[in-house]
Design an enzyme around this catalytic site. Structure first.
Site, PDB file in Angstrom:
ATOM      1  N   TYR A  16      14.425  13.362 -48.963  1.00 56.81           N
ATOM      2  CA  TYR A  16      14.713  13.079 -47.555  1.00 56.81           C
ATOM      3  C   TYR A  16      15.974  12.245 -47.364  1.00 56.81           C
ATOM      4  O   TYR A  16      16.406  12.019 -46.237  1.00 56.81           O
ATOM      5  CB  TYR A  16      13.540  12.310 -46.922  1.00 56.81           C
ATOM      6  CG  TYR A  16      12.260  13.086 -46.833  1.00 56.81           C
ATOM      7  CD1 TYR A  16      12.049  14.019 -45.819  1.00 56.81           C
ATOM      8  CD2 TYR A  16      11.238  12.884 -47.767  1.00 56.81           C
ATOM      9  CE1 TYR A  16      10.862  14.727 -45.728  1.00 56.81           C
ATOM     10  CE2 TYR A  16      10.040  13.595 -47.683  1.00 56.81           C
ATOM     11  CZ  TYR A  16       9.864  14.515 -46.663  1.00 56.81           C
ATOM     12  OH  TYR A  16       8.691  15.213 -46.578  1.00 56.81           O
ATOM     13  N   HIS A  21      16.906  12.263 -40.000  1.00 56.13           N
ATOM     14  CA  HIS A  21      15.788  11.359 -39.701  1.00 56.13           C
ATOM     15  C   HIS A  21      15.885  10.063 -40.507  1.00 56.13           C
ATOM     16  O   HIS A  21      15.166   9.113 -40.220  1.00 56.13           O
ATOM     17  CB  HIS A  21      14.471  12.074 -40.032  1.00 56.13           C
ATOM     18  CG  HIS A  21      13.420  11.955 -38.975  1.00 56.13           C
ATOM     19  ND1 HIS A  21      13.653  11.523 -37.680  1.00 56.13           N
ATOM     20  CD2 HIS A  21      12.080  12.240 -39.012  1.00 56.13           C
ATOM     21  CE1 HIS A  21      12.521  11.543 -36.988  1.00 56.13           C
ATOM     22  NE2 HIS A  21      11.552  11.966 -37.775  1.00 56.13           N
ATOM     23  N   TYR A  62       6.145   7.165 -44.520  1.00 56.19           N
ATOM     24  CA  TYR A  62       6.569   8.335 -43.743  1.00 56.19           C
ATOM     25  C   TYR A  62       6.649   7.924 -42.271  1.00 56.19           C
ATOM     26  O   TYR A  62       5.967   7.023 -41.811  1.00 56.19           O
ATOM     27  CB  TYR A  62       5.701   9.579 -43.966  1.00 56.19           C
ATOM     28  CG  TYR A  62       5.872  10.128 -45.356  1.00 56.19           C
ATOM     29  CD1 TYR A  62       6.997  10.883 -45.687  1.00 56.19           C
ATOM     30  CD2 TYR A  62       4.944   9.841 -46.351  1.00 56.19           C
ATOM     31  CE1 TYR A  62       7.186  11.350 -46.976  1.00 56.19           C
ATOM     32  CE2 TYR A  62       5.129  10.312 -47.646  1.00 56.19           C
ATOM     33  CZ  TYR A  62       6.252  11.062 -47.952  1.00 56.19           C
ATOM     34  OH  TYR A  62       6.443  11.510 -49.226  1.00 56.19           O
ATOM     35  N   ASN A  64       5.805   8.920 -39.232  1.00 50.54           N
ATOM     36  CA  ASN A  64       4.779   8.827 -38.191  1.00 50.54           C
ATOM     37  C   ASN A  64       3.785   7.683 -38.404  1.00 50.54           C
ATOM     38  O   ASN A  64       2.933   7.449 -37.551  1.00 50.54           O
ATOM     39  CB  ASN A  64       4.039  10.165 -38.041  1.00 50.54           C
ATOM     40  CG  ASN A  64       3.363  10.604 -39.314  1.00 50.54           C
ATOM     41  OD1 ASN A  64       3.622  10.061 -40.383  1.00 50.54           O
ATOM     42  ND2 ASN A  64       2.488  11.592 -39.216  1.00 50.54           N
ATOM     43  N   ASP A  89      17.121   7.300 -35.700  1.00 54.75           N
ATOM     44  CA  ASP A  89      17.889   8.456 -35.242  1.00 54.75           C
ATOM     45  C   ASP A  89      17.449   8.796 -33.823  1.00 54.75           C
ATOM     46  O   ASP A  89      16.311   8.550 -33.441  1.00 54.75           O
ATOM     47  CB  ASP A  89      17.641   9.652 -36.170  1.00 54.75           C
ATOM     48  CG  ASP A  89      16.169  10.025 -36.262  1.00 54.75           C
ATOM     49  OD1 ASP A  89      15.368   9.161 -36.691  1.00 54.75           O
ATOM     50  OD2 ASP A  89      15.804  11.152 -35.891  1.00 54.75           O
ATOM     51  N   ASN A 110       8.361   9.936 -33.490  1.00 54.04           N
ATOM     52  CA  ASN A 110       7.073   9.510 -34.040  1.00 54.04           C
ATOM     53  C   ASN A 110       7.097   8.114 -34.654  1.00 54.04           C
ATOM     54  O   ASN A 110       6.083   7.421 -34.655  1.00 54.04           O
ATOM     55  CB  ASN A 110       6.564  10.528 -35.061  1.00 54.04           C
ATOM     56  CG  ASN A 110       6.115  11.808 -34.384  1.00 54.04           C
ATOM     57  OD1 ASN A 110       5.662  11.792 -33.246  1.00 54.04           O
ATOM     58  ND2 ASN A 110       6.263  12.923 -35.066  1.00 54.04           N
TER      59      ASN A 110
END
Length: 194
Positions: A16, A21, A62, A64, A89, A110
């Site tokens: 990632y 993000h 993560y 969320n 972001d 989220n």
């Protein structure tokens, strides 16, 4: 002097790392480098870098579930929402622009949704790192989990640097002065005020 808690949002792991993000993680890495600090694992499920003026945090849960580590760190360091800055972001800000704001909605983000829910308030500072809207009919969730495009990557170090400037300005000069300086010349790549 009271310290700040600066939370940069992203998803953990090398897969990632270059995603849109993960702009929050990128800005936190810049702030840690400026302070000469290093991130270390913390029991709050975040990587933390302590500097003289701030606790820099990258939640590792993560996106969320970002609220859990932010709340745990807020409790651990006894830092209230009035001294919290979240770097994230933002689809509704064009690429090349940065925005500072206090409170407001989560715009479907989220990470913000999780933080607001866990803290029980929307009243914390945000540094919104513009990534723009997805092209054509691309799904927003797919867009944010893609790496920055080749043309965007050319300007990314500059924008990450400027976003770190926005965070430092919020801590030292407050929201209004920061907005006056950093919003007036939409941080287009061609030459924002220095």
């Amino acid at each position: 002097m009271d310290r700040w808690l600066i939370a940069g949002l992203g998803n953990p792991g090398p897969g990632y790392a270059g995603n849109r993000h993960n702009a929050g993680f990128m800005v936190l890495d810049e702030l840690a480098a400026r302070a000469g600090g290093r991130f270390k694992a913390h029991k709050s499920r975040a990587e933390v870098c302590e500097t003289s003026g701030a606790i820099l945090a990258k939640p590792l849960t993560y996106m969320n579930l970002s609220g859990g580590p932010v709340k745990a760190l807020s409790d651990f360091y006894k830092i209230g929402p009035d001294r919290l800055i979240v770097v994230h972001d933002e689809l509704d800000v064009p690429y090349g622009a940065l925005r500072a704001k206090l409170g407001g909605g989560d715009n479907g983000h989220n990470g913000l949704k999780s933080i607001t829910k866990v803290l029980g308030t929307r009243d914390y500072l945000r540094v919104r790192f513009g990534i723009g809207r997805p092209p054509g009919r691309m799904d927003a969730a797919s867009f944010v989990l893609r790496d920055f495009a080749t043309m965007e990557r050319k300007d990314l170090p500059f924008l990450v640097d400027r976003a770190a400037d926005v965070v430092e300005s919020l801590m030292t000069r407050g929201l209004e002065a920061t907005q006056n300086d950093f919003h007036r010349a939409d941080l287009n790549i061609s030459g924002p005020p220095r």
